[in-house]
Design a protein around this motif. Structure first.
Motif, PDB file in Angstrom:
ATOM      1  N   GLU A 125       0.836  -1.191   0.000  1.00 39.19           N
ATOM      2  CA  GLU A 125       0.000   0.000   0.000  1.00 39.19           C
ATOM      3  C   GLU A 125       0.876   1.248   0.000  1.00 39.19           C
ATOM      4  O   GLU A 125       1.950   1.279   0.611  1.00 39.19           O
ATOM      5  CB  GLU A 125      -0.908   0.002   1.219  1.00 39.19           C
ATOM      6  CG  GLU A 125      -1.933  -1.126   1.221  1.00 39.19           C
ATOM      7  CD  GLU A 125      -2.667  -1.222   2.539  1.00 39.19           C
ATOM      8  OE1 GLU A 125      -3.720  -0.577   2.658  1.00 39.19           O
ATOM      9  OE2 GLU A 125      -2.178  -1.927   3.435  1.00 39.19           O
ATOM     10  N   THR A 157       0.346   3.819   1.533  1.00 36.99           N
ATOM     11  CA  THR A 157       0.404   4.345   2.899  1.00 36.99           C
ATOM     12  C   THR A 157       1.191   3.446   3.850  1.00 36.99           C
ATOM     13  O   THR A 157       1.293   3.759   5.040  1.00 36.99           O
ATOM     14  CB  THR A 157      -1.022   4.507   3.441  1.00 36.99           C
ATOM     15  OG1 THR A 157      -1.695   3.237   3.364  1.00 36.99           O
ATOM     16  CG2 THR A 157      -1.802   5.533   2.632  1.00 36.99           C
ATOM     17  N   ALA A 158       1.750   2.353   3.349  1.00 35.07           N
ATOM     18  CA  ALA A 158       2.432   1.388   4.225  1.00 35.07           C
ATOM     19  C   ALA A 158       3.637   2.016   4.923  1.00 35.07           C
ATOM     20  O   ALA A 158       4.442   2.697   4.290  1.00 35.07           O
ATOM     21  CB  ALA A 158       2.870   0.179   3.424  1.00 35.07           C
ATOM     22  N   LEU A 162      -7.135  -6.005  -0.089  1.00 29.91           N
ATOM     23  CA  LEU A 162      -7.197  -5.601  -1.497  1.00 29.91           C
ATOM     24  C   LEU A 162      -8.622  -5.311  -1.943  1.00 29.91           C
ATOM     25  O   LEU A 162      -8.837  -4.566  -2.907  1.00 29.91           O
ATOM     26  CB  LEU A 162      -6.568  -6.686  -2.381  1.00 29.91           C
ATOM     27  CG  LEU A 162      -5.054  -6.837  -2.260  1.00 29.91           C
ATOM     28  CD1 LEU A 162      -4.585  -8.115  -2.938  1.00 29.91           C
ATOM     29  CD2 LEU A 162      -4.344  -5.629  -2.870  1.00 29.91           C
ATOM     30  N   PRO A 199      -7.182  -0.329  -2.325  1.00 29.57           N
ATOM     31  CA  PRO A 199      -6.209   0.701  -1.947  1.00 29.57           C
ATOM     32  C   PRO A 199      -5.351   1.121  -3.139  1.00 29.57           C
ATOM     33  O   PRO A 199      -5.316   0.457  -4.167  1.00 29.57           O
ATOM     34  CB  PRO A 199      -5.350  -0.027  -0.909  1.00 29.57           C
ATOM     35  CG  PRO A 199      -5.387  -1.461  -1.346  1.00 29.57           C
ATOM     36  CD  PRO A 199      -6.780  -1.669  -1.867  1.00 29.57           C
ATOM     37  N   GLU A 200      -4.633   2.224  -2.974  1.00 32.61           N
ATOM     38  CA  GLU A 200      -3.622   2.614  -3.948  1.00 32.61           C
ATOM     39  C   GLU A 200      -2.347   1.853  -3.609  1.00 32.61           C
ATOM     40  O   GLU A 200      -1.940   1.795  -2.437  1.00 32.61           O
ATOM     41  CB  GLU A 200      -3.373   4.117  -3.902  1.00 32.61           C
ATOM     42  CG  GLU A 200      -2.398   4.593  -4.965  1.00 32.61           C
ATOM     43  CD  GLU A 200      -2.180   6.098  -4.939  1.00 32.61           C
ATOM     44  OE1 GLU A 200      -1.375   6.592  -5.750  1.00 32.61           O
ATOM     45  OE2 GLU A 200      -2.824   6.775  -4.098  1.00 32.61           O
ATOM     46  N   LEU A 201      -1.718   1.243  -4.614  1.00 28.03           N
ATOM     47  CA  LEU A 201      -0.576   0.365  -4.383  1.00 28.03           C
ATOM     48  C   LEU A 201       0.674   0.875  -5.104  1.00 28.03           C
ATOM     49  O   LEU A 201       0.595   1.508  -6.157  1.00 28.03           O
ATOM     50  CB  LEU A 201      -0.877  -1.054  -4.886  1.00 28.03           C
ATOM     51  CG  LEU A 201      -2.071  -1.791  -4.275  1.00 28.03           C
ATOM     52  CD1 LEU A 201      -2.278  -3.113  -5.000  1.00 28.03           C
ATOM     53  CD2 LEU A 201      -1.873  -2.011  -2.789  1.00 28.03           C
ATOM     54  N   LYS A 258       2.654   3.442  -9.706  1.00 28.77           N
ATOM     55  CA  LYS A 258       1.459   3.564  -8.874  1.00 28.77           C
ATOM     56  C   LYS A 258       0.271   2.876  -9.557  1.00 28.77           C
ATOM     57  O   LYS A 258       0.048   3.048 -10.760  1.00 28.77           O
ATOM     58  CB  LYS A 258       1.111   5.030  -8.642  1.00 28.77           C
ATOM     59  CG  LYS A 258       2.246   5.866  -8.072  1.00 28.77           C
ATOM     60  CD  LYS A 258       2.474   5.572  -6.607  1.00 28.77           C
ATOM     61  CE  LYS A 258       3.538   6.522  -6.042  1.00 28.77           C
ATOM     62  NZ  LYS A 258       3.841   6.208  -4.626  1.00 28.77           N
ATOM     63  N   HIS A 303      -3.858   2.493  -9.003  1.00 29.23           N
ATOM     64  CA  HIS A 303      -5.053   2.906  -8.281  1.00 29.23           C
ATOM     65  C   HIS A 303      -6.147   1.865  -8.533  1.00 29.23           C
ATOM     66  O   HIS A 303      -6.757   1.846  -9.599  1.00 29.23           O
ATOM     67  CB  HIS A 303      -5.517   4.278  -8.756  1.00 29.23           C
ATOM     68  CG  HIS A 303      -4.495   5.354  -8.592  1.00 29.23           C
ATOM     69  ND1 HIS A 303      -4.478   6.234  -7.518  1.00 29.23           N
ATOM     70  CD2 HIS A 303      -3.418   5.688  -9.345  1.00 29.23           C
ATOM     71  CE1 HIS A 303      -3.462   7.065  -7.628  1.00 29.23           C
ATOM     72  NE2 HIS A 303      -2.796   6.753  -8.737  1.00 29.23           N
TER      73      HIS A 303
END
Length: 710
Positions: free
Chosen positions: A127, A129-130, A202, A206-208, A269, A271
């Motif tokens: 992610e 945000t990870a 998943l 999320p954005e990965l 990225k 999305h």
């Protein structure tokens, strides 16, 4: 007979095939045959059948499979281009799939320039945000790269040939994943089950961050990566996907022995909330674009005229070499003479690849003047010759003859009937590999552009984009006066936008209007005739009414009125049988539904007795019955028909190719959809596996996984 190695002749094979491409194989309304099968199936394809909705497609340059710039293939990888990643596709995670197999999964697709074994694919993701995870590779120093400290990964997907796994960064979680390949060997599809709690995040879309690395597999290497460098610090990856603004060479060249530095990769990225959109769909065609389009069309027309004149001159010179003369006659559209010349070549050498390949093309051309059902048989006969040429070709020159002939036929015949356009694209790509070794760049551009046209006709959007992109890049290298047709094709694709490239391809509404107009004219002609009705005219009316426009009641009236006219027409009888079964969806009363269904089944039985062991009869009947709801209890009848079909193909009574293969898998998919109980599902899956094991060609279809997986 001596094998030809004349490269000029090979060049002619590539550039002078307008004869086949330009042929209109059937009148427009005959194209209804292919649409009729989909009409009969009533399938609106669930995205989960094809991997889920697309969220991202990343295109990578062709020919950059050299890592940091100088990495050579190891001995374990024999096919050049097999590590050249052209495209990486990410699907949205699927929940509650209606397709057979996994109910909850995430699919990733990898497309390579060439087929081949020995790939070591890694996808690291986490992610955006990870805050926890790893910036090292799964096994440290295996690939000799690291990852951005701002984008640690949490899971890694590892694929080597047909096996794969997904593993967490801390090794607390590991599962196998499904891996399967396209028939061509160029595409790898990976499905990750989302049944485990560790991966259910998943589903929140999320954005990965993704890191995609392609290496060569060596079981002795660290984490299976082959080592080909002179330094311990050279990255062991041949191709990567980099974010916009970065280049592969710059990223992977950032290694240094003296400072003990290895490259640091930046992520791409993804999305998962976004759906992939083709940017061409919203293009506005300006006056400037139209003017440029007209210029290119004029240049392409002039180029074609020059080619036609040169082709005729070459024929009139009557080349001394028999093969040169035969090809010249073919290209000059002297088909009777060409057929005679190629027969003479085969008389001298029955294994002549050019003789076999061109014989297949000549047979296919005869379908242009044949009735619909007869034309289908002619085209199938043509593919027996074309497939043989491909199977037996060995030299680079013979491979060009074989793949170019089969590719051009696949491009020319209606895709809605035969479904061969995608295979034509693959054939052109295979031919391009030999052409690169034999001929100048413009010949290569010509062939990959034809591959793109095939993929566009087949609806393979991503493959279309890949090869038009590569053609556009290479055209920038050539002087402006060359490859006029290819420049036109590329300009149409990128600058004109969607649904405006092939003028002959109409929208569904336009097709329906054309069919209605054609039907109205045919019916009016029929009513005005004082003599006996024409059986072919009745066939076309029935086909339009039953398969295209769903005018089932009107069709039944026509069938009854002209019963004596159509009694000896297999085509008409099959259409009426389908129509009678469809009438069950039109009438209201249960007893009437049963009566119409029985009428259709009785007619199918009569047709089978009248035309025993006929492929079209069996396929129409089985396809129709597979769509019946489970309440009618037709599963045993359909399975019996499928067993007969398997036996006919296995014995060689019928010749099987990719078109019936797709239709057969559709029948199995219908059964799995209509008979959901566990016991029935097991029987269907087991019987489908028997057919697949008996007919090897069945296993190559992507649909096989949908049917066979529990």
């Amino acid at each position: 007979m001596k094998k030809k190695t004349n490269r000029y002749v090979i060049h002619i094979v590539i550039t002078a095939f307008s004869l086949i491409i330009g042929v209109i194989f059937f009148l427009l309304f005959y194209d209804v045959i292919g649409n009729s099968l989909q009409s009969l199936l009533k399938i609106k394809t669930d995205p989960s059948f094809s991997g889920g909705k697309l969220v991202a497609v990343f295109h990578d340059p062709v020919g950059d499979d050299y890592g940091f710039g100088e990495l050579a293939y190891p001995d374990t990888v024999s096919n050049p281009g097999s590590l050249d990643l052209l495209r990486y596709t990410v699907h949205r995670p699927v929940r509650f799939s209606r397709a057979p197999g996994l109910r909850s999964f995430w699919q990733l697709d990898f497309s390579f320039k060439s087929p081949g074994a020995g790939r070591n694919i890694k996808v690291y993701f986490g992610e955006v945000t990870a805050e926890t995870g790893s910036t090292n590779t799964r096994i440290e120093f295996a690939e000799n790269v690291e990852f951005s400290t701002k984008a640690p990964w949490k899971f890694v997907i590892s694929i080597t040939d047909n096996t794969g796994s997904i593993e967490s960064w801390d090794r607390s979680f590991k599962r196998d994943v499904q891996v399967f390949q396209s028939k061509s060997g160029r595409d790898v599809y990976v499905r990750i089950s989302l049944a485990d709690s560790e991966l259910k995040f998943l589903h929140t879309l999320p954005e990965l961050n993704h890191y995609v690395l392609i290496g060569a597999f060596d079981p002795e290497g660290r984490d299976g990566f082959a080592d080909r460098g002179d330094s311990d610090f050279i990255p062991k990856v041949y191709d990567i996907i980099v974010p916009e603004g970065f280049s592969q060479e710059e990223v992977l060249s950032a290694w240094d022995e003296e400072s003990f530095a290895i490259p640091i990769m930046e992520p791409i990225k993804v999305h998962l909330t976004d759906l992939f959109k083709d940017t061409r769909a919203s293009k506005t065609v300006s006056d400037e674009t139209i003017n440029r389009l007209r210029e290119l069309e004029e240049a392409a027309t002039d180029e074609a005229a020059v080619m036609e004149r040169e082709t005729l001159e070459r024929y009139e010179l009557k080349p001394a070499d028999q093969l040169d003369y035969a090809i010249a006659a073919f290209d000059a559209k002297k088909l009777v003479e060409a057929e005679s010349l190629f027969q003479a070549i085969l008389t001298k050498d029955k294994n002549s690849i050019p003789g076999i390949a061109y014989t297949g093309a000549l047979i296919a051309l005869k379908a242009s003047v044949a009735p619909p059902l007869e034309a289908v048989g002619i085209v199938k006969e043509a593919y027996v010759w074309l497939d043989r040429a491909v199977t037996e070709a060995v030299t680079e020159e013979d491979l060009v003859y074989a793949y170019m002939n089969r590719g051009h036929v696949s491009l020319a015949i209606p895709n809605s009937i035969f479904g061969m356009a995608v295979y034509g694209g693959e054939d052109f790509l295979r031919a391009s590999e030999s052409i690169q070794k034999l001929l100048p760049l413009e010949n290569y551009i010509n062939v990959i552009t034809k591959a793109a046209r095939c993929f566009e006709i087949a609806g393979e959007v991503n493959k279309t984009e890949t090869w038009y992109r590569e053609a556009r890049r290479l055209l920038e290298i050539l002087p402006a006066g060359r490859c006029a047709q290819e420049r036109l094709d590329v300009f149409q694709y990128f600058e004109v936008g969607l649904n405006q490239v092939f003028e002959s391809e109409m929208s569904e509404k336009d097709q329906e209007k054309a069919a209605e107009a054609e039907l109205e004219k045919l019916v009016a002609d029929l009513e005005s005739e004082t003599g006996s009705a024409d059986v072919e005219q009745i066939e076309v009316i029935l086909r339009l009414q039953i398969m295209e426009l769903e005018r089932i009641e009107a069709a039944m009236k026509i069938a009854k009125r002209f019963e004596t006219v159509i009694k000896n027409s297999q085509d008409a009888q099959l259409l009426v049988a389908v129509g009678e079964c469809k009438m069950a969806t039109v009438v209201k009363k249960t007893i009437e539904k049963v009566d119409w269904t029985n009428a259709g089944m009785r007619r199918f039985e009569k047709i089978q007795r009248r035309w025993p062991e006929n492929e079209n009869v069996y396929l129409y009947q089985t396809l129709t019955y597979s769509n019946f709801p489970s309440e009618l209890g037709m599963i045993n009848q359909v399975l019996a028909l499928l067993s007969d079909i398997t036996a006919f193909y296995a014995k060689g009574t019928w010749n099987i190719n990719d078109a019936p293969v797709d239709l057969l898998w559709d029948i199995w998919i219908n059964l799995r959809s209509n008979y959901p109980r566990k016991k029935e599902q097991t029987i269907i899956r087991d019987r489908a596996k028997i057919m697949s094991d008996t007919l090897d060609i069945m296993k190559a279809s992507k649909k096989a996984v949908e049917v066979l997986y529990e």
